[in-house]
Design an enzyme around this catalytic site. Sequence first.
Site, mmCIF file in Angstrom:
data_model
loop_
_atom_site.group_PDB
_atom_site.id
_atom_site.type_symbol
_atom_site.label_atom_id
_atom_site.label_comp_id
_atom_site.label_asym_id
_atom_site.label_seq_id
_atom_site.Cartn_x
_atom_site.Cartn_y
_atom_site.Cartn_z
ATOM 1 N N SER A 253 0.797 -1.239 0.000
ATOM 2 C CA SER A 253 0.000 0.000 0.000
ATOM 3 C C SER A 253 0.822 1.278 0.000
ATOM 4 O O SER A 253 0.265 2.360 -0.182
ATOM 5 C CB SER A 253 -0.947 0.009 1.188
ATOM 6 O OG SER A 253 -2.030 -0.832 0.904
ATOM 7 N N LYS B 46 0.375 3.401 -2.956
ATOM 8 C CA LYS B 46 -0.802 4.274 -3.088
ATOM 9 C C LYS B 46 -0.451 5.754 -2.918
ATOM 10 O O LYS B 46 -1.177 6.618 -3.387
ATOM 11 C CB LYS B 46 -1.871 3.840 -2.072
ATOM 12 C CG LYS B 46 -2.348 2.405 -2.319
ATOM 13 C CD LYS B 46 -3.243 1.882 -1.210
ATOM 14 C CE LYS B 46 -3.589 0.407 -1.453
ATOM 15 N NZ LYS B 46 -4.402 -0.164 -0.366
ATOM 16 N N TYR C 225 -3.605 -2.512 -10.310
ATOM 17 C CA TYR C 225 -3.521 -2.227 -8.868
ATOM 18 C C TYR C 225 -2.616 -3.254 -8.175
ATOM 19 O O TYR C 225 -1.723 -2.907 -7.411
ATOM 20 C CB TYR C 225 -4.937 -2.225 -8.277
ATOM 21 C CG TYR C 225 -4.984 -2.302 -6.774
ATOM 22 C CD1 TYR C 225 -4.735 -1.174 -5.992
ATOM 23 C CD2 TYR C 225 -5.255 -3.499 -6.124
ATOM 24 C CE1 TYR C 225 -4.763 -1.249 -4.606
ATOM 25 C CE2 TYR C 225 -5.287 -3.579 -4.739
ATOM 26 C CZ TYR C 225 -5.031 -2.456 -3.982
ATOM 27 O OH TYR C 225 -5.050 -2.532 -2.620
ATOM 28 N N TYR D 71 -4.828 3.065 7.843
ATOM 29 C CA TYR D 71 -6.154 2.433 7.979
ATOM 30 C C TYR D 71 -6.826 2.860 9.270
ATOM 31 O O TYR D 71 -6.733 4.020 9.657
ATOM 32 C CB TYR D 71 -6.047 0.903 7.887
ATOM 33 C CG TYR D 71 -5.153 0.457 6.782
ATOM 34 C CD1 TYR D 71 -5.462 0.786 5.466
ATOM 35 C CD2 TYR D 71 -3.986 -0.253 7.020
ATOM 36 C CE1 TYR D 71 -4.639 0.403 4.424
ATOM 37 C CE2 TYR D 71 -3.160 -0.647 5.978
ATOM 38 C CZ TYR D 71 -3.495 -0.311 4.690
ATOM 39 O OH TYR D 71 -2.696 -0.688 3.668
ATOM 40 N N VAL E 30 1.135 -3.806 3.807
ATOM 41 C CA VAL E 30 1.110 -5.105 4.485
ATOM 42 C C VAL E 30 2.378 -5.933 4.245
ATOM 43 O O VAL E 30 2.544 -6.982 4.843
ATOM 44 C CB VAL E 30 -0.138 -5.966 4.135
ATOM 45 C CG1 VAL E 30 -1.403 -5.364 4.699
ATOM 46 C CG2 VAL E 30 -0.246 -6.206 2.643
HETATM 47 N N1 GLU Z 1 -2.322 -5.400 -2.210
HETATM 48 C C1 GLU Z 1 -2.861 -5.354 -0.884
HETATM 49 C C2 GLU Z 1 -4.341 -5.605 -0.939
HETATM 50 O O1 GLU Z 1 -4.969 -5.119 -1.812
HETATM 51 C C3 GLU Z 1 -2.538 -4.029 -0.260
HETATM 52 C C4 GLU Z 1 -2.920 -3.948 1.170
HETATM 53 C C5 GLU Z 1 -1.993 -3.157 2.031
HETATM 54 O O2 GLU Z 1 -0.799 -3.045 1.841
HETATM 55 O O3 GLU Z 1 -2.506 -2.627 3.008
HETATM 56 O O4 GLU Z 1 -4.912 -6.292 -0.149
#
Ligand code: GLU
Length: 307
Positions: free
Chosen positions: A63, A66, A191, A243, A261
């Site tokens: 993430s 992002k 993505y 989050y 993650v």
């Molecule tokens: N590729 C992971 C997902 O879509 C990213 C989640 C993350 O890093 O928080 O679940």
Amino acid sequence: MDYQSILQEIADETRPLLSQGKVADYIPALAEVDPLQFGISLTLFDGTEYSVGSTDTLFSIQSISKVFTFTLALKFYSTAIYERIGREPSGNPFNSLVQLEYEHGIPRNPFINAGAINVTDALHSHYGEMADTFEEIVGFIRAVAGEPSITCNKTVAHSEMEHGFRNMALANLMKSFHNLDNNVEKVVQTYFRHCAIEMDTKMLSRSMLYLANHGIDPITGTVHITPQQAKRINAVMLTCGHYDASGDFAFHVGLPGKSGVGGGIVAVIPKLMGLAVWSPGLNAQGNSLAGTKALELFTTKTGLSIF
Ligand code: GLU
């Protein structure tokens, strides 16, 4: 300030925590990573870098990607991007479907999964059918990291696609609300590919410099975005970067940051440096357990929080 000694102290003090986190296993290819690894790096505006631990080891940025896709979306769409995504903390897990249904397919912010998938859709529309949107994204990341070798791990991307039922559901839900313009599978694939990009903490700390310097890379002088846009991205990192633990991160660390993650966390110290830490063991909210503590120790020891 003696950054090298401070980073060493932090590595020593967080060592007992390494075994307490849990590696993300909902993406099978990530479950194989050794949880006992730790690396921390910082890069100053003149390119001077300090590092301790496994700072040359490539890991899945997940993430953290992002931050870069949101940067591109703001650059191309400016405030019009907020017609399709919000900028408020979600207070929900990163992959929640419930809130998206209540809020008519408009994701709360660009850092939860739905928001990031939506941003990737916007980038597909911007670059058009003929371009490879993933290549454009990774090209930007290479530029801000100053590292041309950066690429995505195909095994991880494939593993995410094979098990990405929830992300496909989020994308389909947005499509049903007419808030996703391109082919669902194609967008989700891009993505997953940008989530599966691999970097080390040195590259990641370097890649945060444009955000610490009002949108301008202090090393190359490249203007990536406007100062206003850099301010907004930092603000969304502070309020939504972790989050449903974003408040906790702001409370303990006091810096704009973004976790993934894969166990990485990037943070920005405005007008001074980029920071990155990596430790694959996660806490209950999906953020690196030792990494979060390391950044808390960093701002406590140096006094360099934004507050
Ligand atoms: N590729 C992971 C997902 O879509 C990213 C989640 C993350 O890093 O928080 O679940």
